[in-house]
Design a protein around this motif. Structure first.
Motif, short mmCIF file in Angstrom:
data_model
loop_
_atom_site.label_atom_id
_atom_site.label_comp_id
_atom_site.label_asym_id
_atom_site.label_seq_id
_atom_site.Cartn_x
_atom_site.Cartn_y
_atom_site.Cartn_z
N PHE A 159 -25.58 -27.90 45.85
CA PHE A 159 -24.09 -27.88 45.77
C PHE A 159 -23.21 -27.34 44.94
O PHE A 159 -23.77 -27.08 43.75
CB PHE A 159 -23.97 -29.46 45.96
CG PHE A 159 -24.68 -30.23 47.06
CD1 PHE A 159 -23.97 -30.41 48.13
CD2 PHE A 159 -25.75 -30.86 47.01
CE1 PHE A 159 -24.61 -31.22 49.49
CE2 PHE A 159 -26.45 -31.54 47.88
CZ PHE A 159 -25.79 -31.80 49.09
N ASP A 160 -21.96 -27.19 45.25
CA ASP A 160 -21.15 -26.82 44.41
C ASP A 160 -21.19 -27.81 42.83
O ASP A 160 -21.45 -28.92 43.20
CB ASP A 160 -19.77 -26.77 44.69
CG ASP A 160 -19.49 -25.69 45.79
OD1 ASP A 160 -19.91 -24.74 46.09
OD2 ASP A 160 -18.31 -25.99 46.47
N PRO A 163 -18.54 -30.98 43.47
CA PRO A 163 -18.18 -30.93 45.16
C PRO A 163 -17.09 -32.02 45.35
O PRO A 163 -17.10 -33.08 44.75
CB PRO A 163 -19.59 -31.51 45.67
CG PRO A 163 -20.37 -32.05 44.46
CD PRO A 163 -19.85 -31.23 43.38
N GLU A 167 -18.26 -32.58 51.19
CA GLU A 167 -19.51 -32.03 50.43
C GLU A 167 -19.91 -32.91 49.33
O GLU A 167 -20.95 -33.28 49.20
CB GLU A 167 -19.09 -30.54 49.78
CG GLU A 167 -20.43 -30.14 49.22
CD GLU A 167 -20.27 -28.53 48.65
OE1 GLU A 167 -21.16 -28.05 47.91
OE2 GLU A 167 -19.29 -28.11 48.96
N LYS A 168 -18.83 -33.57 48.80
CA LYS A 168 -19.24 -34.55 47.93
C LYS A 168 -19.90 -35.70 48.59
O LYS A 168 -20.87 -36.48 48.11
CB LYS A 168 -18.14 -35.21 47.03
CG LYS A 168 -18.08 -36.55 46.04
CD LYS A 168 -19.06 -35.96 44.89
CE LYS A 168 -18.92 -36.89 43.73
NZ LYS A 168 -19.54 -38.51 44.05
N ALA A 171 -23.27 -34.53 49.02
CA ALA A 171 -24.21 -34.65 47.85
C ALA A 171 -24.64 -35.94 47.55
O ALA A 171 -25.77 -36.26 46.85
CB ALA A 171 -23.29 -33.92 46.76
N SER A 245 -21.04 -21.26 50.81
CA SER A 245 -21.93 -22.23 50.87
C SER A 245 -23.23 -22.04 50.16
O SER A 245 -23.27 -20.92 49.61
CB SER A 245 -22.31 -22.52 52.50
OG SER A 245 -23.27 -21.53 52.68
N THR A 252 -23.57 -29.53 54.68
CA THR A 252 -22.03 -29.19 54.08
C THR A 252 -21.39 -28.43 55.07
O THR A 252 -19.97 -28.36 55.13
CB THR A 252 -21.96 -28.24 52.79
OG1 THR A 252 -22.96 -27.12 53.07
CG2 THR A 252 -22.80 -29.17 51.83
N HIS A 253 -21.66 -27.36 56.01
CA HIS A 253 -21.18 -26.68 56.83
C HIS A 253 -21.51 -26.68 58.41
O HIS A 253 -21.68 -25.56 59.07
CB HIS A 253 -21.08 -24.98 56.45
CG HIS A 253 -20.79 -24.74 55.32
ND1 HIS A 253 -20.92 -25.32 53.90
CD2 HIS A 253 -19.53 -24.03 54.76
CE1 HIS A 253 -20.19 -24.90 53.15
NE2 HIS A 253 -19.15 -24.33 53.54
#
Length: 276
Positions: A159-160, A163, A167-168, A171, A245, A252-253
């Protein structure tokens, strides 16, 4: 974020799965350390017109660990193929993520008579020397330290770095699954993952069915170039790279992934009808 665990069925061979929907079958296989719910954002869409089976990889979730401690990728695939032959009893569209994509592609090549399409998400193909060394070291660390106490490293890869929002939430779910993952199942699967470097070129060239390869543009270990090269080797291959991504692209997407998968499934069904 907490997600309700789906009620499982369990085969005589110890493979756990949940299913929903009605219609021709689609089988979903998650990656190392996760569980069938990793496809939570795809199941509602795909099950609108199909029966969707989401499995727990052997040694993950509620699936039993393979008794053979020397089992490799082929043995994982054989177990799933036997389950399909005995319980689904018709050809399937196979979709896999990460190590699940290794299983899906191996299945498509070796059991082509019961596979009518394969989608490989965030799949590896010919890692760099540095990447090979890194993934093998991670596998060794898991074997030697199977308590899985620290899940920070995979979350940072997947993940970022920081996130936020949706997204968080995804995650956080992955972190929960990693913390709950059976240590031996995780370690064994990761060892197999580290030892495999993507399908053989001749296996990809043998796929007489639609095949699609999807990854994230920020996934350095399963890059867009890998997906492009694999697709080029397939007689009916395609690929897509999702912008902004990383490794858990299906989680996430979903707004970008789901239309691609729905279109792919329709492509497979059209080809089946034309062959009848």
């Amino acid at each position: 974020m907490t997600l309700k665990t789906q009620q499982r069925f369990k085969s005589e061979s110890g493979l756990a799965y949940f299913k929903t929907g009605a219609g021709s079958p689609i089988v979903l296989i998650h990656g190392v350390g996760l569980r069938a719910e990793a496809w939570l954002n795809q199941v509602p869409v795909l099950s609108e017109h199909h029966t969707v089976y989401a499995i727990d990889m052997p040694g993950h979730g509620e699936s039993d660990l393979l008794a053979n401690t020397a089992a490799g990728l082929d043995e994982y695939v054989d177990l799933i193929a036997t389950w399909i032959q005995t319980e689904i009893k018709e050809p399937v569209i196979m979709m896999g993520h990460s190590m699940g994509s290794m299983i899906a592609l191996n299945f498509a090549a070796r059991y082509s008579d019961i596979c009518c399409g394969v989608a490989a998400l965030n799949s590896v193909y010919r890692r760099s020397l540095q990447a090979k060394q890194a993934v093998r070291q991670r596998a060794l660390d898991l074997i030697e330290n199977p308590d899985l106490g620290n899940v920070t490293t995979p979350i940072l890869r997947w993940f970022d770095v920081n996130p936020k929002g949706f997204e968080k939430q995804m995650a956080d779910l992955c972190e929960q699954w990693l913390l709950a993952a059976p240590a031996k199942g995780y370690a064994r699967a990761y060892q197999i993952f580290s030892q495999n470097d993507g399908p053989k070129d001749e296996a990809l060239a043998s796929l007489e069915m639609p095949a699609i390869f999807i990854t994230g543009d920020g996934d350095a270990n399963s890059s867009g170039d890998m997906s492009k090269r694999m697709a080029a080797l397939c007689p009916d291959g395609d690929y897509a790279v999702i912008e902004h991504s990383r490794h858990m692209v299906q989680m996430t997407h979903p707004d970008e992934i789901n239309p691609l998968l729905v279109k792919f499934v329709k492509q497979c069904c059209i080809k089946i009808r034309n062959q009848l």
